[in-house]
Design a protein around this motif. Structure first.
Motif, PDB file in Angstrom:
ATOM      1  N   LEU A 118       5.351   5.296 -27.630  1.00 37.56           N
ATOM      2  CA  LEU A 118       4.660   6.351 -28.417  1.00 37.56           C
ATOM      3  C   LEU A 118       3.213   5.905 -28.647  1.00 37.56           C
ATOM      4  N   HIS A 119       2.445   6.003 -27.569  1.00 42.06           N
ATOM      5  CA  HIS A 119       1.151   5.322 -27.438  1.00 42.06           C
ATOM      6  C   HIS A 119      -0.049   5.975 -28.125  1.00 42.06           C
ATOM      7  N   HIS A 120       0.134   7.171 -28.712  1.00 42.17           N
ATOM      8  CA  HIS A 120      -1.019   7.820 -29.358  1.00 42.17           C
ATOM      9  C   HIS A 120      -1.190   7.470 -30.839  1.00 42.17           C
ATOM     10  N   ILE A 156       0.999   4.458 -17.301  1.00 45.28           N
ATOM     11  CA  ILE A 156       0.826   5.438 -16.209  1.00 45.28           C
ATOM     12  C   ILE A 156       1.232   6.843 -16.643  1.00 45.28           C
ATOM     13  N   ASP A 157       1.340   7.063 -17.951  1.00 44.36           N
ATOM     14  CA  ASP A 157       1.531   8.397 -18.528  1.00 44.36           C
ATOM     15  C   ASP A 157       0.264   9.216 -18.197  1.00 44.36           C
ATOM     16  N   ALA A 158       0.397  10.539 -18.073  1.00 45.52           N
ATOM     17  CA  ALA A 158      -0.786  11.365 -17.773  1.00 45.52           C
ATOM     18  C   ALA A 158      -1.843  11.259 -18.869  1.00 45.52           C
ATOM     19  N   HIS A 159      -1.365  11.049 -20.108  1.00 48.74           N
ATOM     20  CA  HIS A 159      -2.298  10.924 -21.240  1.00 48.74           C
ATOM     21  C   HIS A 159      -2.691   9.464 -21.414  1.00 48.74           C
ATOM     22  N   ARG A 160      -3.888   9.247 -21.840  1.00 49.37           N
ATOM     23  CA  ARG A 160      -4.368   7.897 -22.029  1.00 49.37           C
ATOM     24  C   ARG A 160      -3.798   7.296 -23.350  1.00 49.37           C
ATOM     25  N   ALA A 244       6.606  10.232 -17.779  1.00 46.83           N
ATOM     26  CA  ALA A 244       6.936  11.078 -16.623  1.00 46.83           C
ATOM     27  C   ALA A 244       6.060  12.331 -16.558  1.00 46.83           C
ATOM     28  N   ASP A 245       5.117  12.466 -17.496  1.00 44.35           N
ATOM     29  CA  ASP A 245       4.273  13.664 -17.468  1.00 44.35           C
ATOM     30  C   ASP A 245       3.149  13.579 -16.439  1.00 44.35           C
ATOM     31  N   SER A 246       3.047  12.448 -15.731  1.00 47.59           N
ATOM     32  CA  SER A 246       2.059  12.370 -14.642  1.00 47.59           C
ATOM     33  C   SER A 246       2.626  12.883 -13.314  1.00 47.59           C
ATOM     34  N   GLY A 286       7.941   6.834 -22.464  1.00 40.84           N
ATOM     35  CA  GLY A 286       6.725   7.613 -22.712  1.00 40.84           C
ATOM     36  C   GLY A 286       6.951   9.114 -22.678  1.00 40.84           C
ATOM     37  N   GLY A 287       5.885   9.855 -22.260  1.00 44.24           N
ATOM     38  CA  GLY A 287       5.936  11.316 -22.260  1.00 44.24           C
ATOM     39  C   GLY A 287       6.681  11.872 -21.059  1.00 44.24           C
ATOM     40  N   GLY A 288       6.565  13.200 -20.888  1.00 42.60           N
ATOM     41  CA  GLY A 288       7.279  13.876 -19.793  1.00 42.60           C
ATOM     42  C   GLY A 288       7.995  15.080 -20.367  1.00 42.60           C
ATOM     43  N   TYR A 289       7.605  16.271 -19.903  1.00 45.75           N
ATOM     44  CA  TYR A 289       8.093  17.494 -20.543  1.00 45.75           C
ATOM     45  C   TYR A 289       8.754  18.435 -19.540  1.00 45.75           C
ATOM     46  N   ASN A 290       8.973  17.928 -18.315  1.00 46.01           N
ATOM     47  CA  ASN A 290       9.738  18.629 -17.290  1.00 46.01           C
ATOM     48  C   ASN A 290      10.988  17.768 -17.100  1.00 46.01           C
TER      49      ASN A 290
HETATM   50 ZN    ZN Z   1       1.819  11.900 -22.031  1.00 44.38          ZN
END
Ligand code: ZN
Length: 306
Positions: A118-120, A156-160, A244-246, A286-290
């Motif tokens: 949860l990097h943000h 390597i998440d799409a978000h920094r 996985a959102d990348s 990490g993230g990923g929404y699909n």
């Molecule tokens: Zn993300």
């Protein structure tokens, strides 16, 4: 790290960070019979004292209060204060810390934990669906509990991973490498190549912003530099945030990677972990929404850690 308690960290059925993410991962994990090939360890909750290794007491109190009420937002409007979010956020952090303990006690190396990374979140605020920053707490915990100073954080998440970056921007012993969609086209809007660290830490941070629609091939063109950067740093522990959102088809981002890139990065980092730090590596979902992308990316990472 595997257990249904992890599914409790979500912001409701209609929110991109919903409860189905964990179940999608689990279904595919079991379909590939990975549950029979890895050592499974159950989630645990972090104590308030552990959360305070990274977060301010004032912010922890705010999360506790709003979580009990179950209304409003923990940030400017991305991260709702749903009822019980304090406890489920403590489970995310506690599970990442348990992974640290398992590795440091020599019970395992190469651990994957799905609802993590949860990097943000910053030290004093939630951000971008992240309540407590388990990556940040793990870094402080590794140092305080085990005397591990030199840590490489790869994202390597799409978000920094801005919550990690700005919390350790002036820390020369935190090596930061982040592939992400260019901040001019995606949240959180930062992560440019000139952000290399501050003070003594200049040169220990590597931001790799990629234009929208970038593919595996474009990202891999920068991997050699990233790998040399980590290799020269000689980390004692490696953290990977493998959002996985990348992957192509994510509903809220515009990178076009495939799960092969995630598999490649996981596999290359195991080599660096073996070379420098006795296989001490934690990969965080990490993230990923699909949901199909979550299934592919996270399970491909696990197969490459094996
Ligand atoms: Zn993300």
């Amino acid at each position: 790290m595997f257990g249904n308690e992890l599914a409790s960290y979500h912001f409701g059925e209609q929110h991109p960070f919903g409860p189905k993410r964990y179940w999608a991962f689990k279904k595919e994990f079991e379909r590939r019979e990975l549950d029979k090939k890895v050592h499974l360890s159950e989630p645990q909750q972090a104590s308030e004292k552990q959360i305070a290794l990274f977060h301010t007491q004032e912010y922890i109190n705010k999360v506790k209060t709003l979580s009990a009420i179950g209304e409003g937002y923990l940030d400017c409007g991305d991260t709702p204060a749903i009822k019980g979010i304090y406890e489920s956020a403590c489970t995310v952090v506690g599970t990442t810390l348990k992974a640290v303990d398992l590795i440091m006690h020599g019970n395992c190396h190469f651990i994957f934990t799905p609802i993590a990374g949860l990097h943000h979140a910053s030290r004093n605020s939630a951000a971008g669906f992240c309540v407590f920053n388990d990556c940040g707490v793990a870094i402080e915990y590794l140092r305080g509990q085990y005397g591990i100073q030199r840590i490489a954080y790869v994202d390597i998440d799409a978000h920094r991973g801005d919550g990690v970056f700005y919390s350790f921007e002036d820390d020369p012993e935190l090596c930061f490498v982040d592939f992400h969609q260019d901040g001019t086209t995606l949240y959180p809007g930062t992560g440019f190549i000139n952000e290399t660290g501050k003070g003594d830490a200049v040169g220990t941070k590597l931001n790799i912003p990629l234009p929208a629609n970038s593919t595996d091939k474009m990202a891999k063109a920068f991997w050699g530099d990233a790998e040399n950067f980590i290799d020269k740093f000689k980390p004692q522990f490696i953290l990977l945030q493998c959002g996985a959102d990348s992957l192509a088809g994510d509903p809220i981002t515009q990178l076009n990677f495939t799960s092969k890139f995630h598999a490649f990065v996981a596999s290359r980092l195991t080599l660096l972990a073996n070379k420098h730090c006795q296989g001490r590596l934690i990969a965080m979902g990490g993230g990923g929404y699909n949901l199909d992308n979550i299934k592919a990316a996270w399970n491909d990472v696990i197969e490459n850690l094996l």
